[in-house]
Design an enzyme around this catalytic site. Structure first.
Site, mmCIF file in Angstrom:
data_model
loop_
_atom_site.group_PDB
_atom_site.id
_atom_site.type_symbol
_atom_site.label_atom_id
_atom_site.label_comp_id
_atom_site.label_asym_id
_atom_site.label_seq_id
_atom_site.Cartn_x
_atom_site.Cartn_y
_atom_site.Cartn_z
ATOM 1 N N LEU A 150 -17.559 -9.771 -2.556
ATOM 2 C CA LEU A 150 -17.361 -9.616 -0.895
ATOM 3 C C LEU A 150 -18.068 -8.860 -0.389
ATOM 4 O O LEU A 150 -18.260 -7.492 -1.279
ATOM 5 C CB LEU A 150 -16.230 -9.395 -0.309
ATOM 6 C CG LEU A 150 -14.684 -10.128 -1.253
ATOM 7 C CD1 LEU A 150 -13.550 -9.854 -0.610
ATOM 8 C CD2 LEU A 150 -14.845 -11.678 -1.072
ATOM 9 N N GLY A 177 -26.674 1.684 0.192
ATOM 10 C CA GLY A 177 -25.672 2.609 -0.076
ATOM 11 C C GLY A 177 -24.643 1.595 0.149
ATOM 12 O O GLY A 177 -24.768 0.799 -0.089
ATOM 13 N N CYS A 207 -20.036 0.352 -3.255
ATOM 14 C CA CYS A 207 -20.326 -0.393 -3.702
ATOM 15 C C CYS A 207 -21.812 -0.222 -5.207
ATOM 16 O O CYS A 207 -21.848 0.193 -6.574
ATOM 17 C CB CYS A 207 -20.087 -1.598 -3.661
ATOM 18 S SG CYS A 207 -19.060 -2.055 -2.629
ATOM 19 N N LYS A 213 -24.617 -0.350 6.423
ATOM 20 C CA LYS A 213 -25.455 -1.501 6.483
ATOM 21 C C LYS A 213 -24.814 -2.537 7.996
ATOM 22 O O LYS A 213 -23.805 -1.563 8.480
ATOM 23 C CB LYS A 213 -25.246 -2.434 5.318
ATOM 24 C CG LYS A 213 -23.468 -2.943 5.190
ATOM 25 C CD LYS A 213 -23.035 -3.992 4.126
ATOM 26 C CE LYS A 213 -22.759 -5.014 4.407
ATOM 27 N NZ LYS A 213 -22.382 -6.058 3.282
ATOM 28 N N ASP A 215 0.898 -1.247 -0.417
ATOM 29 C CA ASP A 215 -0.338 -0.180 0.215
ATOM 30 C C ASP A 215 0.882 1.396 -0.089
ATOM 31 O O ASP A 215 2.142 1.258 0.697
ATOM 32 C CB ASP A 215 -1.115 0.241 1.592
ATOM 33 C CG ASP A 215 -1.340 0.926 0.607
ATOM 34 O OD1 ASP A 215 -3.062 -0.199 0.709
ATOM 35 O OD2 ASP A 215 -2.078 2.042 1.051
#
Ligand code: UGA
Length: 429
Positions: free
Chosen positions: A153, A257, A260, A320, A30
């Site tokens: 996923l 929401g 994605c 969520k 990263d």
């Protein structure tokens, strides 16, 4: 196998950890030095159930390590997965600049044959561009293959989804990388479908758009149910028993929401537009989703009338359950709309309060869900956390100035709530 994953966001980190767990040697790369330092010290930058065990276990076993140098990852692996963000641009199209940059970095670090796998969600034909870029910036004409391997996923269930996938999609230009990709995924014992690259890329956008469509469909039905006195959950149960339809993703809500569905819908509509097709079906999916939020706010206003200076308790901030992610969260959007009407909010989320603080100000953050209702005029459920089903309803009822509960996630039984003396308004019931 020796694998590297470029990008340690939700997808990259979970993928790296799970690959290591099944025995592969994994280097996670990263460019964010702070994040890499945190990971190297045993910290985990996101909340994703399961990672807290997987990461330290695999680091200790010597199968998982973290670096900021793409070249380290490329040199130390045979298969390189790209899992960098592909954020939306203001016109709804996808910003592919991170993908392009990583493709150049991989190209300049390659000295032997490599398989470069795109896992980020990208528009169809991106694989072709990645291959062109690697060829252009590569040194010494080193051979390589580009593969598309979209991820499926769900945040909050990502470890489970990766360890037990419904399917693995592999898009290739030639048969050469297929055996290695089968070896990568062999421990997961999942059905694998091998396609051309463009089809694999489309499978991802088509799947997410279809799931979003399923949610908008049940949300549209919730309007009909409310108008006719039917119960949307009973309707969904009846529909879902047809194996061709299936019960999952038929939970009526205040809207979907996250990072994605909203982004992928806009991108897919834009991709279609660019090739000359007006994807009106998906535009309607978006419209229904926006309307669902407005209808929920209206429901609150119709009951409480003026919202100015009303105290409202909001349970849920994440987009969520099982995540601390608040990107494009319907719960945050709801809070903003209530604030815009002058309401004063007391809010709680089991995991997302820290991330919410950066985007939602002038609210009272409450550590205990059972204390949210204190002194409020009404309570709202905005996220489908299982924990909220255990809310002390009697305590909430007594703490509220009037026992009014708006449930944007249908967590409670209508008859039971009425028996407890609540004015209970949910979705499509
Ligand atoms: C979604 C897909 O489900 C994954 O398969 C995909 O890999 C991922 O996007 C991605 O592209 O990376 P995710 O955004 O993590 O996963 O979350 P979902 O579980 O799909 O939920 C999305 C939204 O829909 C949430 O706001 C959720 O509350 C809402 N939802 C979901 C409903 O309102 N009703 C439902 O029945 C299901």
């Amino acid at each position: 196998m020796k694998l590297s994953i470029i990008g340690t966001g939700y997808v990259g980190l979970v993928t790296g950890a799970c690959f290591a767990e099944v025995g592969h040697q994994v280097i996670c790369v990263d460019s964010d030095a702070q994040k890499v330092a945190l990971l190297q010290q045993g910290g985990i930058p996101i909340y994703e159930p399961g990672l807290e065990d997987l990461i330290p276990r695999n680091v200790q076993a010597g199968r998982l390590r973290f670096t900021t140098r793409t070249a380290d990852g490329v040199e130390g692996s045979d298969v390189i997965f790209i899992a960098v963000p592909t954020p939306p641009l203001p016109d709804g199209s996808v910003d592919l600049s991170f993908i392009e940059k990583v493709a150049r970095e991989i190209a300049s670090a390659m000295t032997t044959y490599k398989i470069v796998v795109d896992k980020s969600t990208v528009p169809v034909k991106t694989g072709e561009k990645v291959a062109e870029t690697i060829k252009r910036y590569g040194r010494n004409q080193v051979e390589f293959d580009v593969v598309s391997n979209p991820e499926f996923l769900r945040e909050g269930f990502a470890v489970e989804d990766l360890m037990k996938p419904d399917r693995v999609v592999i898009g290739v230009r030639s048969p050469r990388p297929v055996a290695a990709m089968r070896e990568v995924y062999a421990p997961f014992e999942a059905p694998m479908i091998v396609t051309d690259i463009n089809s694999a890329e489309l499978i991802k956008h088509a799947s997410n758009s279809f799931l979003a469509m399923k949610i908008s469909y049940i949300n549209a039905l919730s309007v009909i149910c409310e108008a006719t006195g039917a119960n949307v959950q009973e309707v969904a149960n009846g529909m879902g028993m047809d194996a061709r339809i299936g019960r999952r993703f038929l939970e009526a809500s205040l809207g979907f929401g996250g990072s994605c569905f909203p982004k992928d819908l806009s991108a897919f509509i834009k991709i279609a537009e660019e090739i000359g097709y007006d994807f009106r079906l998906l535009k309607e999916v978006q419209r229904i989703n926006e309307e669902q939020m407005s209808r929920f706010v209206k429901k609150i206003k119709d009951t409480l009338w003026v919202l100015k200076d009303k105290r409202i308790g909001v349970l849920g901030l994440a987009f969520k359950q099982n995540t601390d992610d608040v990107r494009m969260s319907p719960a945050i959007e709801l809070c903003r709309r209530l604030q815009a009407e002058g309401a004063l909010l007391r809010v709680h989320d089991p995991q997302a309060m820290e991330k919410a603080r950066a985007v939602l100000r002038d609210v009272t953050y409450v550590a205990d869900m059972n204390e949210v209702a204190e002194g409020c005029d009404a309570l709202v459920i905005a996220t489908e956390w299982e924990a909220f089903k255990k809310l002390d309803l009697l305590r909430a009822r007594n703490a509220l100035s009037h026992p009014i509960l708006f449930d944007g996630r249908n967590l409670f039984d209508v008859a039971e709530m009425e028996r407890l003396g609540f004015i209970y308004k949910s979705i499509g019931r």
